[in-house]
Design a protein around this motif. Structure first.
Motif, PDB file in Angstrom:
ATOM      1  N   VAL A   1      94.274  51.428  30.186  1.00 31.27           N
ATOM      2  CA  VAL A   1      94.695  52.400  31.086  1.00 31.27           C
ATOM      3  C   VAL A   1      94.676  53.706  30.534  1.00 31.27           C
ATOM      4  O   VAL A   1      94.026  54.642  31.105  1.00 31.27           O
ATOM      5  CB  VAL A   1      96.031  51.996  31.490  1.00 31.27           C
ATOM      6  CG1 VAL A   1      96.683  52.973  32.460  1.00 31.27           C
ATOM      7  CG2 VAL A   1      96.292  50.967  32.473  1.00 31.27           C
TER       8      VAL A   1
ATOM      9  N   ILE B   1      88.729  59.595  33.415  1.00 26.84           N
ATOM     10  CA  ILE B   1      88.690  59.951  34.649  1.00 26.84           C
ATOM     11  C   ILE B   1      88.948  61.658  34.519  1.00 26.84           C
ATOM     12  O   ILE B   1      88.444  62.403  35.315  1.00 26.84           O
ATOM     13  CB  ILE B   1      89.901  59.342  35.295  1.00 26.84           C
ATOM     14  CG1 ILE B   1      89.662  57.879  35.817  1.00 26.84           C
ATOM     15  CG2 ILE B   1      90.434  60.094  36.699  1.00 26.84           C
ATOM     16  CD1 ILE B   1      88.411  57.648  36.736  1.00 26.84           C
TER      17      ILE B   1
ATOM     18  N   PHE C   1      85.936  63.023  33.789  1.00 35.57           N
ATOM     19  CA  PHE C   1      85.000  63.001  34.771  1.00 35.57           C
ATOM     20  C   PHE C   1      85.195  64.242  35.885  1.00 35.57           C
ATOM     21  O   PHE C   1      84.448  64.605  36.497  1.00 35.57           O
ATOM     22  CB  PHE C   1      85.134  61.695  35.349  1.00 35.57           C
ATOM     23  CG  PHE C   1      84.349  61.341  36.883  1.00 35.57           C
ATOM     24  CD1 PHE C   1      83.206  61.330  36.809  1.00 35.57           C
ATOM     25  CD2 PHE C   1      85.271  61.266  38.188  1.00 35.57           C
ATOM     26  CE1 PHE C   1      82.574  61.255  38.100  1.00 35.57           C
ATOM     27  CE2 PHE C   1      84.657  61.139  39.296  1.00 35.57           C
ATOM     28  CZ  PHE C   1      83.432  61.133  39.320  1.00 35.57           C
ATOM     29  N   PHE C   2      86.670  64.446  35.960  1.00 35.52           N
ATOM     30  CA  PHE C   2      87.042  65.418  37.034  1.00 35.52           C
ATOM     31  C   PHE C   2      86.660  66.811  36.500  1.00 35.52           C
ATOM     32  O   PHE C   2      86.453  67.799  37.017  1.00 35.52           O
ATOM     33  CB  PHE C   2      88.707  65.240  37.208  1.00 35.52           C
ATOM     34  CG  PHE C   2      89.060  64.152  38.035  1.00 35.52           C
ATOM     35  CD1 PHE C   2      88.281  63.617  38.864  1.00 35.52           C
ATOM     36  CD2 PHE C   2      90.483  63.910  38.203  1.00 35.52           C
ATOM     37  CE1 PHE C   2      88.558  62.336  39.651  1.00 35.52           C
ATOM     38  CE2 PHE C   2      90.957  62.826  38.745  1.00 35.52           C
ATOM     39  CZ  PHE C   2      90.111  62.299  39.848  1.00 35.52           C
TER      40      PHE C   2
ATOM     41  N   PRO D   1      92.861  69.491  37.135  1.00 39.00           N
ATOM     42  CA  PRO D   1      92.504  68.054  36.611  1.00 39.00           C
ATOM     43  C   PRO D   1      92.843  67.830  35.189  1.00 39.00           C
ATOM     44  O   PRO D   1      93.747  66.906  34.942  1.00 39.00           O
ATOM     45  CB  PRO D   1      90.828  67.958  36.595  1.00 39.00           C
ATOM     46  CG  PRO D   1      90.508  68.917  37.861  1.00 39.00           C
ATOM     47  CD  PRO D   1      91.316  70.114  37.772  1.00 39.00           C
TER      48      PRO D   1
ATOM     49  N   SER E   1      91.057  54.840  30.317  1.00 35.76           N
ATOM     50  CA  SER E   1      90.426  54.887  31.490  1.00 35.76           C
ATOM     51  C   SER E   1      90.818  56.515  31.974  1.00 35.76           C
ATOM     52  O   SER E   1      90.037  57.186  32.752  1.00 35.76           O
ATOM     53  CB  SER E   1      90.500  53.896  32.597  1.00 35.76           C
ATOM     54  OG  SER E   1      90.498  52.708  32.092  1.00 35.76           O
ATOM     55  N   LEU E   2      92.030  56.717  31.835  1.00 36.83           N
ATOM     56  CA  LEU E   2      92.510  57.874  32.382  1.00 36.83           C
ATOM     57  C   LEU E   2      92.196  59.254  31.634  1.00 36.83           C
ATOM     58  O   LEU E   2      91.758  59.921  32.212  1.00 36.83           O
ATOM     59  CB  LEU E   2      94.154  57.922  32.193  1.00 36.83           C
ATOM     60  CG  LEU E   2      95.048  58.848  32.635  1.00 36.83           C
ATOM     61  CD1 LEU E   2      94.767  58.562  34.438  1.00 36.83           C
ATOM     62  CD2 LEU E   2      96.550  58.776  32.355  1.00 36.83           C
TER      63      LEU E   2
END
Lengths: 478, 537, 199
Positions: free
Chosen positions: C178, C185, C188-189, C144, C181-182
């Motif tokens: 974006v 994410i 999160f991963f 990730p 958010s990336l």
């Protein structure tokens, strides 16, 4: 700032609602019901809202503006787009109302509502090329749902992220590249480059063959209910976005061979979907191939836009949704009732004797997607089959092969469901009456609905021909 | 609306029976409702003869320019008698069902019989191919549900899947044929089938009938014998036969060699099926072969340019076959009734099948014609054999069954006689009288030989007594292996396994570590392809 | 800013992207990512005002910080000074990185000629390099953190290029969203990876 605008109602209000849902996300049922009710209200409102955006209430006249200004750019939702909005919120409602019963992420109501609003904003943003960035945002938000609880992020979701991210710059660059070249000759290198970028971008977004490999990987890792919702929304909105591109860019739709390329892309995707589906041995992956097949049909329909493909596309939206809904509902329900089913074909052996209604529902939803006469998708698919038979002989054997592949899969699946596994205990030892009356009624209702749509398309499906109304340049006769 | 009324007369009692059984079960009441509904439908259908042709538009998909489709029905001299035959068969089934101890006659199966008959009537009455395709699809799914509900035997699932598979393919071939036909006339009905599409239509019907390619979709399943299942097996056949009767007679103007190949295959199918019919242990075992043989007769009629005359063989299949297959228990005392059923098959001058001879023999008479006479003789011979071998002396029949059982059989014979008189104009014809004579001659010769040699299929010395038994047996076995299509399925399985391996390999490559790089590579390939294809003048 | 300084900046930019591609040492990677955003900020000043370029810098640093804090809270950070032997994979990736940098350098003049005449050659070299490094990173690894770094590198390259072509506030805002958010994410991963690993 004028707040009495259509984007305020159908974009900002639901986003606000989804932000509020974050606060109550721990109350699983409550957040699902709020999302359901919100989606339903927004869908109904869009359906009954006058196209002129003007109405009288309690003696007062309300006139809604279709434009919301933001950073000197506009979000525009015209009266002719209301049917599309209604449709997308209807999808959200359908998936939320049943999602309550499955063990999906507790963020599902929040994110599903936000995603729906964002997809609508992709159709509303002007210049519409900026939709590419919104799509990327949707993809990023979706990954939260696509990663199952308590598990590592799989390689499917990573691939999905990569593929969708690569698509975004292609679309944005294409727009910049061809700004103001409407008058250039159609074979100009700039136009060619712009076309290539747009087509590549959409191929990545829509997972057109052979760029589809992440789709089955993701389907295998994700809950079928979530997967079907995310990709139903993505597919439906992206087709409309592609139509928007063709409608707005005269140079694109007037380019020699553009529709022919789309027809070939559609047919090959359809063929790949059909053949690969026939070989499938994992039940969770099936939906991915079904999506691939439907993508093929839809790209073919857009390629045949001058031969009436647009109508076929519009007529196929709702029956396809019902078939996806029925398939994913049944599969999720089967997995809930029988958690020992590990997704392999062999684990489904003899399921019919245990869950007869679920088994029949799986088969009927597949038959619906196959385009069986009398079921919902038949009118649309028949139009496409007739069109290709009229157009050229080249596509006919390929499409026939794809249909045969899908039919073969259905028969394989039927055989598996009907043939008991010798290792499982005889039916008497299994728990009886595992299917609740409500589940049976739901499955029967959707089968009946599909049947009604197939036999009375002029009543159930014609209203959705209005989805094509905004594309006045591409389809001047409506 | 009268057409839909007839269907309603079948469906409403079916619903009424289901409800009444659920609330307060009563065997006699249900039986009466079923018989009353079906009889009224038969009477109604009979009166329709006075108003032929009759059309009714059920649904029109609007706008016309978008769909070009109406779901409509038409009764004319091509399908009216099929309608009558199906209804008579339905009543006969219910009448005879209660006399059988081997099957569990119950109101649920009668309700299903009525509902299925109604659905099949819809197929038979279809005015255009699309209506027929829709009704085929619905009927097949309903039948599938019915079979699966009543047959929980695991051994039969293979057959259920195969039967449904064949039906599914035939439905899609019909859709494809319609698409080809629409290139000439959008929204065509059966009277407008262009010769270019007729072979596809023929193929769709042939597939459903089990003739093209030869397959036996009507294989008996253990728990579905006689009674309602006869309707289940015969009714879909009826709608396929109607389709054949609707084909244009100019089928021969098409590719001659293709038509010849199909004709050879049809004759082979007829030969094989009739030989098998003749040599089975009992009529029930021979039933699939009966269906295929007479369906092949109907197909041959169409290939000889007389599709309308295929109806006589279709009626023989349903009515003559119906009498024989419902003759269970085969009571010796009343075996004259099924013998009367031969009226519909022999084709003597001025009988129902007389006009069928010219259709299967063709003009001029060829080797194929001789083969067809041989097939006919074998069918008649088998029919006679199964009746003459009947030796049951059932005594425990209920009082009412002593009346209803023969009544059911007589109804079918009577339907034949009625059709013989008023079926269509020109039904009373001499036909090719020598065809039936030759066939009967062959049957008599065969009978004499059998008697002379003292042959009995069940006797132990049968093999020794039959001249050239080993050769004949070997030929039949080879044909059985060829026509069973097991070799084809084995080949398909082999190919499928190889394809599966290839898919597995590519899946591992494309979904493996380097998958994204593969995608980028494909992206470049696609870009190159688009560059070379788009924008070219 | 002088041309030489800008060339040095572009070289540092590509070098930091190359470090992320070659070396698998998380603290170092996060540091290189942050450095990458600083270089982008300085390079982008050629076409954007300091205020607008500053937004990119802040977003980039926030992204790096978010990833760093996630790694730290998950207990995954090891010392940057930790010495490890050079692996054959790293040698291979270094070669690829050199090749990609060379391609960017050679392709930039042709790209400037058409279709990007308004962008400078240096900017094109830097952006193309970042795009290629990002793509290669995404194509060769599924871990990730590295995938997210690859995505961020790819997007940075594109943003650098697009900044020289067009300006829109709405687009800038969306791209900022974006990027953030990336990073979210990615975090999160990483957290999910750790959680499922510890179960």
């Amino acid at each position: 700032m004028n707040l009495l605008t259509t984007p305020s109602i159908w974009i900002f209000l639901p986003i606000l609602l989804s932000l509020l849902l974050i606060l109550v996300h721990r109350f699983h049922k409550l957040s699902f019901w709020i999302a359901c009710l919100g989606s339903l209200l927004l869908a109904v409102a869009a359906f009954i809202f006058p196209q002129s955006l003007e109405f009288n209430l309690f003696g007062r006249k309300f006139l809604f503006d279709d434009t919301f200004q933001i950073f000197n750019r506009g979000l525009i939702l015209t009266g002719s787009q209301l049917k599309t909005i209604a449709m997308l919120y209807l999808f959200s409602f359908l998936w939320n109302i049943a999602g309550l019963h499955f063990s999906v992420s507790r963020w599902f109501p929040t994110i599903s509502l936000a995603i729906t609003a964002l997809w609508i904003s992709t159709l509303a943003v002007k210049p519409f090329l900026y939709a590419a960035v919104i799509v990327e945002l949707i993809v990023l938000i979706s990954t939260l749902l696509l990663t199952p609880r308590g598990k590592q992020a799989g390689s499917g979701v990573m691939r999905y992220l990569v593929s969708q991210t690569v698509a975004m710059p292609l679309i944005l660059l294409s727009g910049w590249m061809v700004t103001g070249i409407e008058t250039a000759p159609s074979a100009s290198p700039l136009i060619l480059r712009g076309t290539v970028l747009i087509l590549l971008g959409f191929s990545l977004w829509l997972a057109v063959f052979p760029l589809h490999t992440w789709l089955p990987m993701l389907a295998d890792e994700t809950h079928p209910w979530v997967f079907s919702f995310i990709f139903l929304m993505q597919q439906s909105s992206l087709w409309l976005l592609l139509l928007e591109f063709l409608d707005q860019f005269a140079w694109l739709r007037n380019l020699n061979g553009i529709f022919s390329v789309m027809q070939w892309a559609g047919v090959l995707t359809l063929l790949a979907g059909g053949v690969l589906l026939s070989l499938q041995t994992r039940i969770n992956r099936v939906l991915a191939y079904l999506i691939l097949i439907e993508t093929g049909y839809s790209v073919l329909a857009i390629g045949l836009i001058n031969q009436g493909g647009g109508n076929a596309l519009a007529l196929s939206f709702i029956p396809r949704v019902l078939a996806y809904w029925q398939w994913s509902y049944t599969l999720s329900s089967v997995q809930q009732i029988a958690p020992e089913i590990d997704g392999s074909f062999s684990s489904l052996s003899g399921l019919f004797s245990r869950l007869p209604f679920h088994s029949m529902s799986l088969i009927i939803s597949l038959l619906g997607l196959l385009g069986l006469p009398a079921l919902g998708l038949f009118p649309a698919k028949r139009m496409l089959w007739n069109s290709i038979a009229n157009l050229t002989f080249q596509y006919t054997p390929l499409v026939a092969l794809a249909v045969a592949g899908m039919a073969l899969f259905i028969l394989r699946m039927m055989h598996t469901l009907l043939t008991p596994d010798p290792e499982t205990p005889p039916p008497a030892l299994l728990i009886a009456n595992e299917e609740s009356l409500l589940q049976i009624l739901i499955l029967c209702f959707f089968t009946l609905l599909s049947l009604l749509m197939g036999i009375f398309p002029h009543i159930f499906l014609n209203p959705f021909l209005g989805l094509l109304e905004p594309f006045i340049h591409l389809l001047p006769l409506g | 609306m009268i057409l839909l009324g007839i269907v309603g007369l079948l469906w409403l009692p079916s619903i009424a029976m289901t409800i009444s059984q659920a609330i307060k079960p009563n065997f006699a009441r249900s039986w009466f409702i079923a018989i009353a509904g079906a009889s009224l439908a038969l009477l109604g259908a009979f009166f329709l003869r006075l108003y032929l042709p009759l059309e009714v538009e059920f649904i029109r998909w609007l706008p016309e320019s978008l769909y070009h489709t109406t779901i409509s029905f038409r009764i004319d001299y091509i399908n009216w008698h099929y309608m009558l035959a199906i209804l008579a068969l339905c009543i006969a089934v219910i009448l005879t069902d209660s006399s059988r101890a081997s099957t569990q006659a119950n109101p649920t199966t009668w309700a299903a019989a009525l509902a299925l008959t109604g659905l099949n009537l819809i197929s038979v009455m279809s005015k255009d191919p699309l209506t027929m395709a829709i009704s085929w699809a619905v009927t097949d799914v309903v039948e599938l549900v019915y079979v699966l509900t009543f047959s929980r035997n695991s051994g039969s699932t293979n057959k259920v899947t195969t039967i449904y598979g064949v039906r599914l393919i035939s439905t899609f071939v019909l859709v494809a044929a319609t698409a080809v036909g629409w290139q000439v006339t959008a929204g065509l009905d059966f009277t407008q089938i262009p010769p270019t599409a007729s072979l596809l239509f023929l193929f769709a019907a042939g597939l459903r009938l089990g003739v093209l390619p030869l397959n036996f979709p009507m294989q008996n399943t253990l728990e579905l014998k006689r009674g309602t299942d006869l309707l289940l097996r015969f009714s879909p056949v009826a709608s396929a036969l109607v389709l054949i009767a609707h084909l244009p007679s100019e089928i021969l103007v098409l590719n001659q060699s293709l038509v010849s190949i199909i004709s050879i295959l049809t004759v082979l199918a007829a030969l094989y099926a009739s030989a098998m019919w003749l040599t089975r242990a009992d009529a029930n075992e021979g039933r699939p072969y009966w269906v295929v043989a007479l369906s092949a007769f109907a197909l041959q009629s169409a290939l000889n340019g007389q599709p309308q005359n295929s109806r006589v063989w279709g009626l023989a299949l349903l009515l003559t076959g119906g009498v024989l297959f419902l003759f269970d228990p085969p009571i010796r005392r009343i075996r004259f009734i099924p013998l009367l059923g031969l009226i519909g098959l022999l084709g003597f001058p001025y009988t129902l099948a007389a006009s069928g001879w010219s259709a299967i023999l063709g003009d001029p008479v060829s080797f194929a014609s001789i083969m067809m006479i041989l097939c006919h003789a074998m069918l008649v011979g088998g029919y006679l054999r199964y009746i003459l071998e009947a030796n049951s002396t059932v005594t425990g029949l209920e009082k009412y069954a002593r009346i209803t059982y023969p009544l059911g059989l007589i109804l079918l014979v009577q339907t034949m006689l009625v059709l013989n008189l008023v079926g269509w104009s020109g039904v009373l014809t001499v036909g090719i009288w020598w065809g039936s004579l030759a066939s009967l001659g062959l049957v008599l010769l065969g009978g004499l030989l059998t008697k002379q040699l003292g042959l009995r299929l069940t006797s132990t010395d049968f093999k020794e007594k039959v001249p050239f038994y080993r050769l004949g047996h070997r030929i039949l076995n080879v044909l059985r292996v060829v026509f069973s299509l097991d070799w084809f399925y084995a080949m398909a399985r082999w190919f499928f396994a190889r394809l599966s391996n290839a898919e597995d390999f590519f899946r591992q490559v494309l979904e493996g570590e380097a998958g994204v790089l593969w995608s980028l590579f494909f992206l470049l390939v696609i870009a190159t392809l688009i560059y070379t294809q788009v924008g070219q003048p | 800013m002088s041309e030489t300084l800008r060339t040095v900046l572009a070289a540092i930019l590509l070098l930091s992207a190359a470090i992320n591609l070659v070396r698998r040492q998380w603290t170092l990677n996060i540091f290189a990512l942050g450095l990458q955003y600083v270089c982008i900020f300085l390079l982008i000043l050629e076409v954007r005002s300091a205020f607008l370029a500053g937004i990119k810098l802040i977003v980039g640093l926030m992204v790096s910080l978010m990833l760093y804090l996630t790694l730290k809270s998950s207990g995954l950070i090891e010392s940057t000074l930790l010495r490890r032997h050079v692996t054959s994979g790293e040698i291979f990736r270094s070669t690829i990185a050199l090749l990609l940098a060379l391609i960017s350098f050679l392709a930039a003049p042709a790209l400037q000629q058409s279709p990007f005449p308004q962008s400078s050659q240096l900017l094109l070299t830097a952006s193309l390099g970042l795009i290629l490094f990002g793509l290669f990173q995404m194509g060769t690894i599924t871990e990730p953190l590295y995938l997210v770094i690859g995505l961020l590198t790819f997007l940075s390259g594109f943003e650098l290029l697009y900044a020289s072509l067009e300006f829109s506030r709405l687009l800038e805002a969306l791209l900022t969203a974006v990027n953030l958010s990336l990073a979210l994410i990615g975090s999160f991963f990483i957290v999910k990876d750790v959680e499922s690993g510890s179960e």
